[in-house]
Structures are given as C-alpha cells and as structure tokens.
Design an enzyme around this catalytic site. Structure first.
Site, PDB file in Angstrom:
ATOM      1  CG  HIS A   1       3.113  -2.866   1.991  1.00 21.74           C
ATOM      2  ND1 HIS A   1       2.883  -1.999   3.032  1.00 21.74           N
ATOM      3  CD2 HIS A   1       3.922  -2.209   1.133  1.00 21.74           C
ATOM      4  CE1 HIS A   1       3.536  -0.872   2.809  1.00 21.74           C
ATOM      5  NE2 HIS A   1       4.167  -0.983   1.650  1.00 21.74           N
TER       6      HIS A   1
ATOM      7  CG  HIS B   1      10.292  -1.562  -2.096  1.00 17.66           C
ATOM      8  ND1 HIS B   1      10.594  -2.142  -0.893  1.00 17.66           N
ATOM      9  CD2 HIS B   1       9.318  -0.639  -1.829  1.00 17.66           C
ATOM     10  CE1 HIS B   1       9.854  -1.598   0.064  1.00 17.66           C
ATOM     11  NE2 HIS B   1       9.068  -0.693  -0.476  1.00 17.66           N
TER      12      HIS B   1
ATOM     13  CG  HIS C   1       4.023   1.792  -2.577  1.00 14.22           C
ATOM     14  ND1 HIS C   1       3.062   1.996  -1.615  1.00 14.22           N
ATOM     15  CD2 HIS C   1       5.160   1.521  -1.911  1.00 14.22           C
ATOM     16  CE1 HIS C   1       3.596   1.859  -0.411  1.00 14.22           C
ATOM     17  NE2 HIS C   1       4.873   1.579  -0.567  1.00 14.22           N
TER      18      HIS C   1
END
Length: 610
Positions: free
Chosen positions: A387, A466, A277
C-alpha cells in the site's frame, strides 16, 4: 380595431427584420459581412468569457479584443474584510488564453475585478493603469449522492487562527465525496477490484484564509463515474515549478493549468493500472506514479493484478522509462505491521464492521491456500501487502522514497532497485533488509534505546504513515530531511485497549545517510490526542517561501462506525519552522479529506518570474 392595429404593427416588425436579414445575406454573398466579433465588452478590450475551459467555474478570461497585450496585472477586489488576490500575468499566458486570465472569483457573487495592461493595436502602445470589470460567478455546484454527510454544496469552514504573515495564503484542498449509486454500478468484485473500488466524486477547491472558496473544479467534462477509464479518485495533486497542476485518477494521469486548460490527460501505459495516491514530477519533467502491475506472474506461476506496489517513471511523452516493482526490493511477506493494523480503516477501504479487529497469522496463511487475491490486506504479490501512498525523487543520488502504509515504513530505493535505508521499526525485517533499518539518535548524536517497536526520549517511528517527502531546501547528498504524516494506527505494533488512546503526528526527521542514523527534530499532534487523530490520508510538506510546514490532518474526527452517516472534520495547520504551535488553523466540516498544498497564484500566471 385594436386587433387590426396589432396585426399591422407585427407585420411591420416582421418586414423590417426580413429586410435586415436579406441585407446581411446579400453582403455575405459578396464576402465578409463585417467584423468577426461583435460582442460589446465592458472595458476597452474584449468580452468576458466565464469558465473558459469548462472545469473551473470561478475563473474567466477578458479577451484581448484584437489587441496585443503585455505587462498585465489582475486584482480581485475582496469582499468586506475579505482576502485580496493580486497577481501579474506574463505575456506567454496572455497569448495562450487570448486575453487576461482571471482567477479567484467569489462564487454566487458579483465580483469587482481590476486589471492593468499595455495594449498595442498595430500603431501605438497604450498603458491602461486601472480598468474595472464586474463579473458574476455562479454558485459552487456539487452533485448530490444522497449521503447524510452532505449538507452544503461545499464543505463548511471555520477559521480559528491566521497570523498576519500567513494572511495571503491560498490552500488547495484535495477532498472527495463518498461513493454514489452511479459509481457503484461500475465497481467490480466489491470489496476488491482495483482503482474503481475508490470511485469517489472529486471535491477539489482552493480556500483563502478567510475560509472562502476562491476556485473549485467541476470535473464533469473529464470525469465519468460510469466509465472505467474516466473514473477513480482524483489524487496526487501538486503545483509544479511551471505553475501547472498534475494529478491522476483511476487509469489516467493529467496536467492542467488553473484555468482548466488541458495540457494532457492520458491513459496509463498498458503495462500498468490503478493509479492512486501519488504522482511526483522531477526537475527534468519525468513523472513518478504509484500504480500496479496489470499482469504479473508470481514465482508459483499464478498471474495476478498487483495492488499498489509499483512505481513507474514516465517521460514527458508518456514513455515508461523505468519502474520499481517493490516486491523485488522489499519483503512482501513481512506481516508484523499488517497484523497490527485496524482492519476497519485500511486507507479508503473503510469497513465499520471490522473496526478494531486485526488479522491473525492463520488468516494470512489461509489466503494462499484459497487463492485469495485482490485489494485486501495480506502478504504476497497480488494482495495489498505494501500500500504505497507516496513517492518522492531524490536527484542527489537518483533514488526514490516511498511510503508503504501497510509496512509502516518509509523506504529509499536506488535506481538499481536496492534498498538504501528503511525508516521503520526493526521488527520483522530479515537478512540484508534488517541492516538497512536506521538507528535512532538524539540531538547530541547519542543512540536512543529501543525495545521492540518502542523507543525512549520521545522518539517514535511512523505508523501507517502518508506523504513521506524529502525537504529539498534543507537536504544535501548526505543529510536527508524527511517530512511525513504519522497516522498512528498500529502504533508500537499493537492496537490500544481504547480507540480513544490513538493519536497522529506531523513529524520531521533528519537522516544521516552515511552513518545510517535518524533524529526526530520536530513533531506535533500527540498532545492533541484522539481529536486530531486521522486514521487515513493526510500530509505534511515544507514551504520554502515562508520557511514553514503545512499540515493537513485530513480525516480528523472520523468515526468509522458512523462512516456512511458522518464524515470527517479535517484541520489545516501551518507552522513556522520549529514552532510548537501553529500560525494557521482552519477547520473543515463534514468532508473526507486527502491532501492539501499551498497554491502559488503568482507561479500559476507568472512562472517565468520565479
């Protein structure tokens, strides 16, 4: 008779070659036998070397031919109605590459390249104002994985709209192919097991505004899907202030220039594992990577490999100068957002059999009794409770900002590991953390009424978001402008009655860090509904050069029930600041997108001028 004449001719050729060879050997025996480089170049300097570093096939170097070069410029002549690429090259790049770097060649095409430069042969300087080279660049190569998603050697593009002031844009696209059989052979404990569950082949490319591929990565010399230390998903791409590209994959993090020259490609420090990520570089060169703890002892004494909940700060030598173990700052047992998520799409852990289903309190509680740990949505250290999918650094107060997808929260955490503020629904936060949740206000500073997770006046929190990044150019020590992609799963702490009611948003917030308030100043996407909905991935980023906002709805039109037969159709949009409609819309077809950014070719080769 014919046979004899042919034999005599062959013998004569053989004797001539042997004589020439003997002469070369004789010269070699006495020392140097001639010039070191004898290749005949097209122009007045040296030869052309295509794909000089093996990973960027649409690049080349025109060697300097023994001259000292300076003041170079390059122009890739566009196809009819194509986009010109033109850039200056500083002298440091000319020395580094041993010639003039060429970027932006069209694939499977005989390109025309114009260069200008000054050369010095030891006696005098000569200015060449225009020298023309012809260079064939090979077609784009992508290995087949047998997927029904794969129809072409690169994703297709459809240019819907490009306003004139954006016509010079180049967009770096960070996509990937779904898992191939050779990757699956090194996945352990599926569907759990850290970064190698996500061993997807990279599909990284740069597009112009005509939809043409002008650069792509062939990673085969640095990526091995059958090696746990050379595989993973390439993510976290950024172009840094020096023009170079940083990214990571699996157990590695790396920095390259756009021609493919390696600056470094390193293993993670042994205390950490499973990069994915996010990799952000601060002004001092320190890198902030989202990783996991390779070996962590829980309060109950159990030792676990944690999941996407650590940020490590590395200096330029790869030394881990600090880390943020986020379970020490946040509440790893806050479960309200996790129970509202669609279990079928937990980022890249797509399981169409769980589409539309959610976790119950009983199922979460059972995980502890069963010692169920690994890459699964759950609560507690050793499960995917946080996450974290983006990290940014705020130099004004030496803090980091993280996007926690599974908490539907954007959180600012100081160097002391204490939470400064939380952008999220107030539901489920306890104790001191509850006091850190920002209060929504309107443009006049009036409080916005909220009930539970739903607010009036068009304001909304972000859900499974995100790319939560600080807009440095518009922020100061008190006012913090935040751009973020609100994916929208679990919106309002619930799953809608119909999946088609879901939507995603690109959002910009203005946060007053003293008053602990948040104002939603811009959003886009709700009005386009399910068509623009991206259940996973995607990004929003401010662009200083054009005072604009780049948005990549990277998994738009992704049908989870057809995931293995049908990929997403991502959308690139760019907006003038505050605009309600985009100035750019480019659609990609049949590909899995992650992120994108505006690539600056001038910065890549002439960073000193920036």
């Amino acid at each position: 008779m014919i046979r004899h004449r042919f034999a005599r001719a062959s013998l004569a050729v053989t004797l001539a070659l042997a004589s020439a060879f003997s002469a070369e050997v004789a010269l070699a025996g006495d020392g140097a036998s001639g010039p070191a480089v004898q290749f005949k170049g097209q122009g007045s300097i040296g030869e052309i070397v295509g794909n000089p570093y093996k990973i960027a096939p649409l690049t080349a170097v025109i060697r300097n031919g023994g001259h000292e070069l300076s003041d170079a410029e390059v122009r890739i002549v566009p196809k009819p109605n194509g986009q010109e690429i033109h850039y200056k090259v500083n002298d440091a790049e000319l020395r580094t590459h041993g010639g003039i770097p060429v970027f932006g060649l069209y694939p499977d095409y005989n390109n025309t390249v114009e260069v200008s430069y000054t050369r010095f042969d030891g006696k005098e300087k000569v200015r060449i104002e225009k020298e023309v080279y012809r260079m064939y660049a090979p077609a784009v190569y992508t290995p087949t994985n047998g997927s029904m998603n794969q129809h072409h050697n690169m994703f297709e593009t459809e240019v819907v709209k490009v306003d004139p002031e954006f016509a010079d844009r180049l967009y770096f696209i960070n996509n990937f192919l779904t898992t191939a059989p050779q990757q699956g052979r090194v996945v352990w404990n599926n569907p759990m097991g850290g970064a190698l569950e996500w061993s997807y082949y990279p599909q990284n490319a740069i597009l112009d505004t005509k939809g043409e591929v002008r650069w792509y990565m062939n990673p085969d010399s640095i990526y091995d899907p059958e090696s746990i230390y050379r595989a993973g998903v390439m993510m976290g791409f950024h172009q840094n202030a020096d023009g170079k590209i940083t990214f990571g994959y699996g157990q590695r993090y790396a920095k390259y220039d756009i021609l493919g020259r390696e600056i470094f490609n390193r293993r993670l420090p042994a205390n950490y594992a499973d990069f994915s990520h996010a990799l952000m570089v601060a002004d001092n060169g320190h890198m902030f990577l989202r990783v996991s703890a390779a070996d962590q002892r829980r309060p109950d004494g159990k030792r676990v490999h944690t999941v996407r909940d650590v940020v490590v700060e590395l200096d330029e030598n790869g030394v881990a100068v600090d880390d943020w173990r986020l379970w020490q700052s946040l509440d790893p047992y806050r479960d309200v957002a996790i129970k509202a998520m669609n279990r079928g799409a937990v980022c890249l852990n797509i399981d169409e059999t769980l589409d539309g289903k959610t976790l119950s309190s009983e199922e979460l509680a059972a995980m502890d009794t069963q010692d169920n740990f690994g890459d699964m949505p759950g609560v507690g250290v050793g499960r995917n409770w946080a996450h974290v999918n983006s990290v940014d650094y705020d130099p004004s107060d030496d803090s980091i900002v993280v996007s926690s997808r599974n908490q539907s929260a954007v959180v600012k955490v100081g160097r002391d590991k204490k939470v400064k503020w939380i952008l999220a629904s107030p539901e489920g936060w306890k104790g001191e953390l509850a006091s850190k949740v920002l209060k929504p206000i309107d443009a006049k500073g009036n409080p916005i009424k909220c009930e539970g997770s739903k607010c009036e006046g068009g304001f909304d929190w972000t859900w499974t978001q995100h790319a939560a990044w600080r807009i440095d150019e518009k922020s100061d020590k008190n006012i913090f402008y935040l751009s973020v992609f609100d994916n929208g799963d679990g919106r309002g702490m619930e799953q809608p009655a119909l999946a088609e009611d879901k939507y995603s948003r690109a959002v910009i917030y203005r946060i007053d860090q003293q008053k602990m308030t948040v104002e939603q100043v811009w959003s886009y996407g709700k009005e386009h509904g399910f068509e623009w909905f991206s259940p996973i991935t995607s990004m929003v980023e401010y662009q200083k050069d054009k005072d604009s906002v780049l948005v990549y709805s990277a998994t738009a039109d992704l049908n989870l029930k057809l995931f293995h037969q049908q990929a997403a159709n991502p959308v690139i949009n760019e907006f003038k600041w505050g605009a309600s409609e985009p100035s750019v819309e480019i659609r990609l077809k049949s590909t899995m997108g992650y992120r994108a950014f505006c690539f600056d070719v001038d910065k890549a080769f002439n960073a000193e001028a920036k």
